[in-house]
Design a protein around this motif. Structure first.
Motif, PDB file in Angstrom:
ATOM      1  N   GLY A 291       0.791  -1.224   0.000  1.00 19.11           N
ATOM      2  CA  GLY A 291       0.000   0.000   0.000  1.00 19.11           C
ATOM      3  C   GLY A 291       0.825   1.276   0.000  1.00 19.11           C
ATOM      4  O   GLY A 291       0.276   2.376  -0.055  1.00 19.11           O
ATOM      5  N   ARG A 292       2.126   1.156   0.042  1.00 16.99           N
ATOM      6  CA  ARG A 292       3.008   2.322   0.028  1.00 16.99           C
ATOM      7  C   ARG A 292       3.710   2.417  -1.316  1.00 16.99           C
ATOM      8  O   ARG A 292       3.901   1.418  -2.003  1.00 16.99           O
TER       9      ARG A 292
ATOM     10  N   GLN B  75       2.886  10.832   3.449  1.00 20.83           N
ATOM     11  CA  GLN B  75       1.868  10.624   2.417  1.00 20.83           C
ATOM     12  C   GLN B  75       1.902   9.201   1.864  1.00 20.83           C
ATOM     13  O   GLN B  75       1.037   8.825   1.083  1.00 20.83           O
ATOM     14  N   GLY B  76       2.936   8.419   2.224  1.00 23.74           N
ATOM     15  CA  GLY B  76       2.955   7.027   1.801  1.00 23.74           C
ATOM     16  C   GLY B  76       4.188   6.580   1.041  1.00 23.74           C
ATOM     17  O   GLY B  76       4.195   5.488   0.471  1.00 23.74           O
ATOM     18  N   LEU B  77       5.261   7.369   1.026  1.00 20.18           N
ATOM     19  CA  LEU B  77       6.496   6.956   0.358  1.00 20.18           C
ATOM     20  C   LEU B  77       7.439   6.286   1.357  1.00 20.18           C
ATOM     21  O   LEU B  77       7.621   6.776   2.465  1.00 20.18           O
TER      22      LEU B  77
ATOM     23  N   ARG C 192       1.695   1.732  -5.345  1.00 24.03           N
ATOM     24  CA  ARG C 192       1.022   1.221  -4.145  1.00 24.03           C
ATOM     25  C   ARG C 192       0.517  -0.214  -4.309  1.00 24.03           C
ATOM     26  O   ARG C 192       0.233  -0.894  -3.328  1.00 24.03           O
ATOM     27  N   GLN C 193       0.381  -0.673  -5.546  1.00 24.39           N
ATOM     28  CA  GLN C 193      -0.066  -2.036  -5.815  1.00 24.39           C
ATOM     29  C   GLN C 193       1.109  -3.011  -5.949  1.00 24.39           C
ATOM     30  O   GLN C 193       0.910  -4.191  -6.234  1.00 24.39           O
TER      31      GLN C 193
ATOM     32  N   ALA D 115       2.623  11.902  -8.135  1.00 27.54           N
ATOM     33  CA  ALA D 115       1.522  11.342  -8.932  1.00 27.54           C
ATOM     34  C   ALA D 115       1.100   9.974  -8.412  1.00 27.54           C
ATOM     35  O   ALA D 115      -0.100   9.661  -8.366  1.00 27.54           O
ATOM     36  N   LEU D 116       2.054   9.157  -7.991  1.00 25.17           N
ATOM     37  CA  LEU D 116       1.737   7.825  -7.473  1.00 25.17           C
ATOM     38  C   LEU D 116       1.081   7.898  -6.094  1.00 25.17           C
ATOM     39  O   LEU D 116       0.355   6.970  -5.701  1.00 25.17           O
ATOM     40  N   LEU D 117       1.322   8.955  -5.385  1.00 24.63           N
ATOM     41  CA  LEU D 117       0.743   9.113  -4.046  1.00 24.63           C
ATOM     42  C   LEU D 117      -0.700   9.613  -4.074  1.00 24.63           C
ATOM     43  O   LEU D 117      -1.384   9.554  -3.061  1.00 24.63           O
TER      44      LEU D 117
END
Length: 158
Positions: free
Chosen positions: A23-24, A54-56, A132-133, A155-157
């Motif tokens: 998910g990151r 933010q998820g990185l 994230r996938q 963009a990926l976030l």
């Protein structure tokens, strides 16, 4: 097989499952402390601080295969990165990225995305971007500075 099937040993010696990063967005980089690209540690740390919440997740994988530019032990690598660049992102234990002893994760990454000159990693600070996938969506050459990846990461976030 996907990226979440792999594990690696952290610089502190603990085993780390890639599934823990599900998910990151991931930025996986082979690193070295005595390379002309070593100042990129600062840019990687900037990305980590800017986008981490933010998820990185940035993970450095020290490698001594190119010009023997990462000869130190884990404790030396960690101290160097912290002292000189304030590195707070995840660091793996030293690995090989090419050849018969290449880490399985890096074998997988190279299968997913070719570089400018084929599949082998050609030098330190090659970078793989994972969405994230868990899909390897891009590969960047060592001369690509981390700050140039910010828009792609953002963009990926989204």
């Amino acid at each position: 097989m996907n990226i979440y099937d792999f594990t690696f040993r952290r610089l502190d010696g603990g085993e780390q499952a890639m599934a823990d990063y599900r998910g990151r967005v991931l930025l996986l980089v082979n690193t070295a402390s005595r390379c002309g690209f070593t100042p990129q540690y600062a840019g990687l740390e900037t990305l980590h601080r800017r986008f981490g919440e933010q998820g990185l997740t940035v993970i450095g994988f020290p490698c001594n295969q190119f010009g023997e530019q990462e000869p130190g032990a884990a404790s030396e690598i960690g101290a160097f990165c912290q002292k000189n660049y304030g590195v707070d992102f995840e660091m793996a234990d030293k690995i090989d990225v090419n050849g018969a002893r290449a880490h399985p994760l890096w074998q997988y990454l190279k299968q997913q995305r070719r570089g400018l000159l084929g599949r082998p990693v050609r030098w330190n600070f090659s970078k793989f971007l994972v969405d994230r996938q868990g899909r390897v969506v891009a590969r960047f050459a060592p001369f690509t500075r981390p700050e140039k990846l910010a828009a792609r990461i953002e963009a990926l976030l989204q």
